[in-house]
Motif scaffolding. Sequence first.
Motif, PDB file in Angstrom:
ATOM      1  N   MET A   1     -31.794  18.448  10.293  1.00 21.38           N
ATOM      2  CA  MET A   1     -31.201  18.664  11.623  1.00 21.38           C
ATOM      3  C   MET A   1     -30.202  17.553  11.932  1.00 21.38           C
ATOM      4  N   LYS A   2     -29.194  17.919  12.717  1.00 19.47           N
ATOM      5  CA  LYS A   2     -28.131  16.964  13.028  1.00 19.47           C
ATOM      6  C   LYS A   2     -28.227  16.468  14.471  1.00 19.47           C
ATOM      7  N   GLN A   3     -27.692  15.267  14.658  1.00 15.74           N
ATOM      8  CA  GLN A   3     -27.554  14.720  16.003  1.00 15.74           C
ATOM      9  C   GLN A   3     -26.199  15.140  16.561  1.00 15.74           C
ATOM     10  N   LEU A   4     -26.196  15.617  17.808  1.00 25.17           N
ATOM     11  CA  LEU A   4     -24.944  15.877  18.504  1.00 25.17           C
ATOM     12  C   LEU A   4     -24.678  14.677  19.414  1.00 25.17           C
ATOM     13  N   ILE A   5     -23.601  13.962  19.127  1.00 21.08           N
ATOM     14  CA  ILE A   5     -23.301  12.734  19.869  1.00 21.08           C
ATOM     15  C   ILE A   5     -22.181  13.021  20.861  1.00 21.08           C
ATOM     16  N   LEU A   6     -22.445  12.730  22.126  1.00 25.42           N
ATOM     17  CA  LEU A   6     -21.498  13.025  23.198  1.00 25.42           C
ATOM     18  C   LEU A   6     -20.864  11.738  23.712  1.00 25.42           C
ATOM     19  N   ALA A   7     -19.575  11.532  23.359  1.00 26.73           N
ATOM     20  CA  ALA A   7     -18.820  10.367  23.840  1.00 26.73           C
ATOM     21  C   ALA A   7     -18.052  10.756  25.106  1.00 26.73           C
ATOM     22  N   GLU A   8     -17.515   9.747  25.800  1.00 21.99           N
ATOM     23  CA  GLU A   8     -16.809  10.032  27.052  1.00 21.99           C
ATOM     24  C   GLU A   8     -15.344  10.376  26.828  1.00 21.99           C
ATOM     25  N   LYS A   9     -14.750   9.800  25.756  1.00 19.12           N
ATOM     26  CA  LYS A   9     -13.323  10.013  25.493  1.00 19.12           C
ATOM     27  C   LYS A   9     -13.091  10.284  24.012  1.00 19.12           C
ATOM     28  N   PRO A  10     -11.990  10.974  23.672  1.00 18.58           N
ATOM     29  CA  PRO A  10     -11.679  11.248  22.255  1.00 18.58           C
ATOM     30  C   PRO A  10     -11.553   9.984  21.418  1.00 18.58           C
ATOM     31  N   SER A  11     -10.972   8.911  21.992  1.00 19.58           N
ATOM     32  CA  SER A  11     -10.772   7.671  21.231  1.00 19.58           C
ATOM     33  C   SER A  11     -12.110   7.037  20.843  1.00 19.58           C
ATOM     34  N   VAL A  12     -13.091   7.097  21.759  1.00 20.39           N
ATOM     35  CA  VAL A  12     -14.424   6.552  21.471  1.00 20.39           C
ATOM     36  C   VAL A  12     -15.118   7.407  20.419  1.00 20.39           C
ATOM     37  N   ALA A  13     -14.965   8.728  20.540  1.00 25.71           N
ATOM     38  CA  ALA A  13     -15.555   9.648  19.555  1.00 25.71           C
ATOM     39  C   ALA A  13     -15.008   9.370  18.161  1.00 25.71           C
ATOM     40  N   LYS A  14     -13.733   9.064  18.086  1.00 30.15           N
ATOM     41  CA  LYS A  14     -13.098   8.760  16.796  1.00 30.15           C
ATOM     42  C   LYS A  14     -13.718   7.511  16.175  1.00 30.15           C
ATOM     43  N   ASP A  15     -13.928   6.482  16.987  1.00 34.77           N
ATOM     44  CA  ASP A  15     -14.547   5.238  16.496  1.00 34.77           C
ATOM     45  C   ASP A  15     -15.976   5.478  16.021  1.00 34.77           C
ATOM     46  N   LEU A  16     -16.730   6.249  16.803  1.00 36.05           N
ATOM     47  CA  LEU A  16     -18.116   6.549  16.434  1.00 36.05           C
ATOM     48  C   LEU A  16     -18.174   7.337  15.128  1.00 36.05           C
ATOM     49  N   SER A  17     -17.253   8.294  14.984  1.00 34.85           N
ATOM     50  CA  SER A  17     -17.264   9.146  13.786  1.00 34.85           C
ATOM     51  C   SER A  17     -16.992   8.335  12.519  1.00 34.85           C
TER      52      SER A  17
ATOM     53  N   LEU B   1     -15.338  21.863  27.467  1.00 35.07           N
ATOM     54  CA  LEU B   1     -16.706  22.169  27.906  1.00 35.07           C
ATOM     55  C   LEU B   1     -17.259  23.352  27.107  1.00 35.07           C
ATOM     56  N   LYS B   2     -16.431  24.345  26.884  1.00 42.50           N
ATOM     57  CA  LYS B   2     -16.836  25.521  26.098  1.00 42.50           C
ATOM     58  C   LYS B   2     -17.182  25.112  24.667  1.00 42.50           C
ATOM     59  N   ALA B   3     -16.371  24.197  24.096  1.00 46.31           N
ATOM     60  CA  ALA B   3     -16.619  23.724  22.719  1.00 46.31           C
ATOM     61  C   ALA B   3     -17.944  22.972  22.635  1.00 46.31           C
ATOM     62  N   ILE B   4     -18.238  22.133  23.653  1.00 48.37           N
ATOM     63  CA  ILE B   4     -19.507  21.384  23.659  1.00 48.37           C
ATOM     64  C   ILE B   4     -20.685  22.343  23.750  1.00 48.37           C
ATOM     65  N   LYS B   5     -20.538  23.389  24.566  1.00 47.86           N
ATOM     66  CA  LYS B   5     -21.612  24.378  24.719  1.00 47.86           C
ATOM     67  C   LYS B   5     -21.904  25.075  23.385  1.00 47.86           C
ATOM     68  N   GLN B   6     -20.852  25.410  22.655  1.00 46.00           N
ATOM     69  CA  GLN B   6     -21.027  26.063  21.341  1.00 46.00           C
ATOM     70  C   GLN B   6     -21.730  25.135  20.359  1.00 46.00           C
ATOM     71  N   LEU B   7     -21.363  23.846  20.378  1.00 47.75           N
ATOM     72  CA  LEU B   7     -22.008  22.874  19.489  1.00 47.75           C
ATOM     73  C   LEU B   7     -23.470  22.665  19.865  1.00 47.75           C
ATOM     74  N   ALA B   8     -23.750  22.614  21.173  1.00 47.73           N
ATOM     75  CA  ALA B   8     -25.112  22.354  21.642  1.00 47.73           C
ATOM     76  C   ALA B   8     -26.075  23.496  21.286  1.00 47.73           C
ATOM     77  N   THR B   9     -25.540  24.697  21.121  1.00 50.17           N
ATOM     78  CA  THR B   9     -26.401  25.850  20.821  1.00 50.17           C
ATOM     79  C   THR B   9     -26.514  26.132  19.318  1.00 50.17           C
ATOM     80  N   ARG B  10     -25.874  25.281  18.500  1.00 49.01           N
ATOM     81  CA  ARG B  10     -25.994  25.469  17.049  1.00 49.01           C
ATOM     82  C   ARG B  10     -27.439  25.235  16.599  1.00 49.01           C
ATOM     83  N   LYS B  11     -27.897  26.032  15.657  1.00 49.13           N
ATOM     84  CA  LYS B  11     -29.290  25.956  15.197  1.00 49.13           C
ATOM     85  C   LYS B  11     -29.589  24.662  14.445  1.00 49.13           C
TER      86      LYS B  11
END
Length: 690
Positions: free
Chosen positions: A1-17, A84-94
């Motif tokens: 199973m994977k962790q879904l990590i929610l950052a506040e901004k795209p730049s922070v998400a890039k650093d985390l990735s 928001l729609k993209a996050i919802k799709q990711l959150a519902t992934r099995k």
Amino acid sequence: MKQLILAEKPSVAKDLSKVLGANQKHKNYYEGPKVIVTWALGHLLSLKMPEDLNKEWQSWQMETLPMIPKNLGIKPLPKTGHQLKAIKQLATRKDVGEVVIATDAGREGELVARWILEYVHFSKPVKRLWISSQTDKAIKEGFKHLKPAKEYDALYASALARAKADWLVGLNVTRALTVKYQDNLSAGRVQTPTLALVRDQEKKIEQFRPQTYFTIHLTVAHEQAKMLQKNQFALKKIEEAQALVKTFSQSNGTVTEIQEKLKTEPAPLPYDLTEIQREANQRYGYSAKKTLSLVQSLYETHKIVTYPRTDSKYLTNDMKSTMKERLQAVSDFAPEVKLYLKNGAVVKQTKVFQDNKVTDHHALLPTENRPRYEKLSNEEQKIYQMIVTRFLMLFAEPHKVSQTKITVSFGTEIFVFRQNRVVQSGWKQSTAEAANEVEWKKGQRIAPNFTVKKELSAPPKPLTEASLLGFMEKYSLGTPATRAEIIEKLIKSELMERTPVGLQVSPKGKQLLELVNPSLVTPELTESWEKDLEAIAAGKKQSNQFLQGIEKETKRLVQEIKTSKQSYQDFSITQKKCPECGSNLREKNTRDGKIYVCTNADCSYRRRKDPKVSNHRCPQCHRKMEIIEGKNGAYFRCKYDGTTEKMLGKKEQKKKMTKHEERRLMKKYSQAEEPEESPLAAALRAAMKE
């Protein structure tokens, strides 16, 4: 199973990735073997507006106030719905087993993430990443120590209570004032007392009356002291001062007392956000918003300072082990850094380590990342230099000064001389002080050498952003993260203005303070609310109890406005007449500059106050031309030499030859024409072929 990590901004998400190995880049997220990293764009949701909750609340009417909804829901913001729609799709992934909240570690960051998870109905485990810097090392350490999100439920409750309280008070009071006085009058629990602080200082300046008074000074060698008086304005006439001088001059004075003491001044603590905003305003004239933006860039983009939105000047004890690494990162900043490292990076200002004085975040510090100065703008370098200089002071010895106080008596009146000698410069680099020219001894006789000086009392100074931030901090108005926004909102809503000498309340703002409820003008109410919100965040108070009090207060505030007998004059209404209906025109500020609009609700006339400057250049002086609205349509006019030009329509602009086409055509026709071949030349060419 994977962790879904929610950052506040795209730049922070890039650093985390990058740190977590999520190397597959997609439009709305990064993915790796064990993680999916996605992001918000700040707030993706907001509380529903009145019109979303009740059809009767769609129109602004006094009869529908106060608006007290049973349940304040949330709704998506229109411009960021795709994310928001993209996050919802990711959150519902099995293959997603849990979410890690990696938004900003603070009250607002918690609200951003919790609203998203609530909206997408996420029911699996949720964890919290809580870090104070964006370096690779901090991110790795943070993911090793993830905590259950439940530990931050009280922080979320505090953030939600704050949002709901602002909704109830802000929207109800603003609607009530706007409807009653027929003008856009914005009020709120934080912005109104902030505006009142600026106005109170203005009143002190307006009520000030300069006073002329006289002071008596005694000179010994080249040192001078002023006669001590309980009331500095006691000598209002020069004759009174001269009479005293005449009395003193009849005999010598005596050195009655000499006191010596060693003053030890420890280095100042590191910055919190409010203090660095104040100092940057005093030094460089930066607004609070600009300073926050610069520190945020140093934190988020360059990763060379810690989390900026902090209200603490202290550090936790477990940070002692990080100080050497931070010092090594700035080893080329100043010559003394190498000495500090050689001495073992020992912090001399030990009182900086106090766990109980660090709430969400510690003081502003440089990170262990070495700065790349060539990548910093000039303004970023200034702010970074301030942060590092204050950090280095922690390793410096205290500043020690030997202070001598000499009291000279002439009868019953005394004059106090002071001498300072630097024993240890310590954290203060400048040690140049005036040499002491007089050697004092107790009982020493002093010859009378007096001068009388005429003085004029100085008026209080207008509040600057620096001094206003200080008052906001004192009265708990807003948080370090929101104070800059509050000041900007007051200016944008035309209640306050920036001037070269400081902040100034506009005529509209002055009236608002007279019309709004007295309890909203003073900071005491908001101060008590902020204490309640802190108690909720600490788990010591229930948010429902707080909001019940806010609802009761809202009803009282609206009723006060309804029954008020105050009158209002709209200073934005000019004497200029509408050319279509003859009504007065109102002046309004817009993003595109100042405009005039008709005050008649049934008339749609509007025009710019000043002509719009275009990018079209004058053919004579080559400066930008203004767009003038004439009877026969718009045209260009140069305000420097009066040249006018017709504005071409879209079809005509297409027909008009571009500069590129013009050059190509000129090149074609400027080429020398080839001479025609003569009959003799043709005959010779034919003969040669044979």
